[in-house]
Scaffold this motif. Structure first.
Motif, PDB file in Angstrom:
ATOM      1  N   ARG A  78       0.836  -1.211   0.000  1.00  0.00           N
ATOM      2  CA  ARG A  78       0.000   0.000   0.000  1.00  0.00           C
ATOM      3  C   ARG A  78       0.858   1.244   0.000  1.00  0.00           C
ATOM      4  NH1 ARG A  78      -5.356  -1.343   2.553  1.00  0.00           N
ATOM      5  NH2 ARG A  78      -5.657   0.882   2.444  1.00  0.00           N
ATOM      6  N   ASP A  79       0.338   2.330  -0.578  1.00  0.00           N
ATOM      7  CA  ASP A  79       1.107   3.574  -0.555  1.00  0.00           C
ATOM      8  C   ASP A  79       0.752   4.431   0.657  1.00  0.00           C
ATOM      9  OD1 ASP A  79      -1.364   4.490  -1.262  1.00  0.00           O
ATOM     10  OD2 ASP A  79      -0.792   5.240  -3.241  1.00  0.00           O
ATOM     11  N   ASP A  80      -0.154   3.943   1.504  1.00  0.00           N
ATOM     12  CA  ASP A  80      -0.505   4.712   2.705  1.00  0.00           C
ATOM     13  C   ASP A  80      -0.235   3.911   3.984  1.00  0.00           C
ATOM     14  OD1 ASP A  80      -2.429   2.799   2.388  1.00  0.00           O
ATOM     15  OD2 ASP A  80      -4.134   4.108   2.767  1.00  0.00           O
ATOM     16  N   ARG A  82       2.086   4.173   6.063  1.00  0.00           N
ATOM     17  CA  ARG A  82       2.549   4.983   7.189  1.00  0.00           C
ATOM     18  C   ARG A  82       1.458   5.837   7.822  1.00  0.00           C
ATOM     19  NH1 ARG A  82       6.434   2.141   6.463  1.00  0.00           N
ATOM     20  NH2 ARG A  82       8.504   2.772   5.781  1.00  0.00           N
ATOM     21  N   SER A  83       0.252   5.776   7.249  1.00  0.00           N
ATOM     22  CA  SER A  83      -0.786   6.674   7.742  1.00  0.00           C
ATOM     23  C   SER A  83      -1.539   6.098   8.937  1.00  0.00           C
ATOM     24  CB  SER A  83      -1.773   6.986   6.622  1.00  0.00           C
ATOM     25  OG  SER A  83      -2.503   5.825   6.303  1.00  0.00           O
ATOM     26  N   ARG A  84      -1.307   4.823   9.221  1.00  0.00           N
ATOM     27  CA  ARG A  84      -2.012   4.181  10.331  1.00  0.00           C
ATOM     28  C   ARG A  84      -1.064   3.212  11.013  1.00  0.00           C
ATOM     29  NH1 ARG A  84      -7.448   1.847   8.031  1.00  0.00           N
ATOM     30  NH2 ARG A  84      -6.492   0.035   8.970  1.00  0.00           N
ATOM     31  N   SER A 113     -10.353   4.527  -5.809  1.00  0.00           N
ATOM     32  CA  SER A 113      -9.226   5.356  -6.242  1.00  0.00           C
ATOM     33  C   SER A 113      -8.319   4.628  -7.235  1.00  0.00           C
ATOM     34  CB  SER A 113      -8.410   5.773  -5.026  1.00  0.00           C
ATOM     35  OG  SER A 113      -7.794   4.638  -4.451  1.00  0.00           O
ATOM     36  N   ARG A 115      -5.927   2.716  -6.101  1.00  0.00           N
ATOM     37  CA  ARG A 115      -4.657   2.502  -5.396  1.00  0.00           C
ATOM     38  C   ARG A 115      -4.474   1.052  -4.957  1.00  0.00           C
ATOM     39  NH1 ARG A 115      -2.173   7.487  -3.985  1.00  0.00           N
ATOM     40  NH2 ARG A 115      -3.508   9.182  -4.671  1.00  0.00           N
ATOM     41  N   THR A 116      -5.554   0.415  -4.569  1.00  0.00           N
ATOM     42  CA  THR A 116      -5.474  -0.997  -4.175  1.00  0.00           C
ATOM     43  C   THR A 116      -4.990  -1.839  -5.358  1.00  0.00           C
ATOM     44  OG1 THR A 116      -7.281  -0.718  -2.613  1.00  0.00           O
ATOM     45  CG2 THR A 116      -6.807  -2.960  -3.325  1.00  0.00           C
ATOM     46  N   GLU A 145      -7.936   7.865  -8.894  1.00  0.00           N
ATOM     47  CA  GLU A 145      -6.780   8.726  -8.644  1.00  0.00           C
ATOM     48  C   GLU A 145      -5.548   8.227  -9.387  1.00  0.00           C
ATOM     49  OE1 GLU A 145      -6.656   8.635  -4.374  1.00  0.00           O
ATOM     50  OE2 GLU A 145      -8.557   9.728  -4.218  1.00  0.00           O
TER      51      GLU A 145
ATOM     52  N   SER B 308       2.277   3.897  11.026  1.00  0.00           N
ATOM     53  CA  SER B 308       2.610   5.269  11.388  1.00  0.00           C
ATOM     54  C   SER B 308       3.454   5.254  12.660  1.00  0.00           C
ATOM     55  CB  SER B 308       1.328   6.049  11.631  1.00  0.00           C
ATOM     56  OG  SER B 308       0.557   5.404  12.616  1.00  0.00           O
TER      57      SER B 308
END
Lengths: 184, 311
Positions: A78-80, A82-84, A113, A115-116, A145, B308
């Motif tokens: 995933r590209d996110d 680090r967000s959680r 989006s 992204r998945t 996106e 995070s």
């Protein structure tokens, strides 16, 4: 998604709608892949993996021969990330035939989006080089996106970004339905 | 999960999450995925104040398979041999941008100090501190037990584990007793009275001096290394007598139940706590423990560094 009191939103696909959509997808896949030989369905856990299994069952029932089905977890791609806080990993199963030189169709519940799917393509490439990769989704809700589109779509659902699409499947939620919910 | 300092820090849910994560990571390795991306751009420092081959290599392999950058820092031949304190070393590592520090230290409590003194902002993983704890060893042992006795799923409810030997100097034993209890297993320690730590009667386990009486009913026997390098007194008359009473040989192994496994955290003293034919037998899962060690350490690093930073 749990509903404490009155379920918000409304049902856009019920159980028979989902079943019909999957049957149509199965026929489309057979038609466009000229008989679905050399085909491998790779579902994206959790719900995409269950849909891949169902699609595989439908295709093999129509064709009279088994279809290779697997699952590919995309969490670490995933590209996110680090967000959680670190997310739990889900199972990846590669069928014994592998994916090298095969016609791979990624299966997911909702295309949003994109992204998945990008992550899934990266994850897939670690396991081999398919001859062709296509995408089948139960619901396409728009708002891409990334430059990604689905080859097989069960239902196009135009939505606003503030809405939420919830796919419930018997395997996980005890009921087959797709709901649109307003984000509170 | 911010740090992993003690097996006691792991709740039941945490422990299961680590084991389940390790299972998926082991599957990826088995499927031929040599490198996974989640720790790209993260730096893991292996800070080793004590000699270690397998643990250091295991952590290094784990971090690298997750795409982290690895810096190995061993006390020998470093500024530590010139007298640098743990604090100054820690401040240096912090200045270099370490996201996690894997520390092995001969003093019990050093990882706790490193994690809580405010010297570094990253996560700390205890890779063995003095005679205190070695939580990743306990996790890999639990993972190995779960694979053999519970089909790789759930917890270890009802599993009987017998831990034999030098409990006094063993951080492996302490971490195992804590974690195995969390997972629902029953633990029995078997050792000569001289090799049991002070206060062992307060540990959550049975204690026995008699190995032969403890074999039946054991689902797993974990042999501990006799840690001669930590022994500054005569804890038993001689090696031969120790081996006679507390060593695992074929005769004893054959009295174990059909499905029971033999474990050893390594490095082994063959002929001392475990005979060579037992170590190389079908029941021995010792080599598997090493492979599982990499998967479990990948899981720990992923759970600490894979999300995070603020938690």
């Amino acid at each position: 998604m749990t509903h404490d009191f009155e379920p918000q939103g409304h049902v856009v696909l019920d159980s028979s709608d989902i079943s019909r959509a999957l049957t149509r997808l199965a026929h489309e896949i057979i038609e466009r892949t000229q008989g679905a030989s050399n085909l491998t369905l790779m579902g994206i856990p959790t719900r995409g993996a269950s849909l891949a299994t169902r699609l595989g069952d439908k295709i093999s029932a129509i064709q009279g021969s088994p279809v290779s089905v697997g699952a590919i977890d995309i969490t670490m791609y995933r590209d996110d990330l680090r967000s959680r806080p670190a997310r739990a990993l889900l199972p990846t199963t590669i069928p014994p035939e592998g994916i090298e030189d095969r016609l791979v169709i990624l299966v997911d519940d909702v295309l949003f989006s994109g992204r998945t799917i990008r992550a899934a393509l990266d994850a897939l490439s670690e396991h081999g080089r398919p001859q062709l990769v296509q995408l089948a989704v139960l619901v396409d809700r728009g708002h891409r996106e990334l430059p990604i589109r689905a080859d097989y779509v069960g239902k196009n659902l135009p939505t606003s970004r503030s809405e939420k699409i919830q796919v419930n499947l018997v395997e996980h939620d005890g009921i087959d339905e797709v709901r649109i919910e307003r984000e509170s | 999960m911010k740090h992993l300092l003690s097996a006691a820090d792991l709740s039941y849910e945490d422990a299961i999450l680590v084991l389940d994560t390790a299972k998926q990571l082991a599957a990826a390795t088995e499927q031929g995925v040599g490198k996974l991306p989640p720790l790209r751009g993260r730096t893991v420092v292996n800070l080793f104040y004590e000699d270690s081959t397998r643990t250091r290599i295991s952590f290094e392999a784990a971090a690298k398979r997750l795409s982290a950058d690895v810096i190995n820092f061993s006390a020998k031949g470093s500024s530590v041999s010139k007298g640098e304190s743990l604090k100054d070393t820690a401040l240096t590592l912090e200045a270099m941008g370490a996201d996690a520090v894997v520390i092995r230290h001969n003093s019990s409590g050093a990882p706790h100090r490193l994690a809580n003194a405010g010297w570094i902002s990253g996560g700390v993983v205890n890779a063995g501190d003095g005679t205190h704890e070695h939580p990743t060893q306990a996790l890999l042992d639990a993972f190995t037990l779960r694979n053999h006795l519970r089909n790789g799923e759930g917890d270890l409810k009802g599993v009987n584990v017998t831990i034999v030997g030098d409990v006094l100097h063993s951080r492996v034993a302490r971490s195992n007793v804590l974690l195995l209890n969390t997972l629902g297993a029953k633990v029995r320690l078997v050792a000569p009275p001289t090799l049991l730590p002070y206060g062992v009667e307060d540990w959550d386990c049975e204690v026995s001096y008699d190995l032969d009486a403890s074999l039946e009913g054991s689902d797993a026997v974990m042999m501990l290394r006799v840690q001669r390098e930590r022994m500054n007194a005569a804890y038993f008359p001689n090696a031969h007598e120790y081996s006679n009473r507390y060593g695992l040989n074929v005769t004893r192994m054959n009295r174990l139940s059909e499905s029971a496994v033999v474990m050893h955290p390594g490095p082994m003293n063959r002929g001392m706590e475990i005979s060579a034919d037992v170590a190389d037998s079908q029941r021995s899962v010792i080599v598997e423990q090493v492979a599982n060690g990499v998967s479990v350490r990948m899981a720990v690093l992923y759970l600490i560094l894979g999300g995070s930073e603020s938690m």
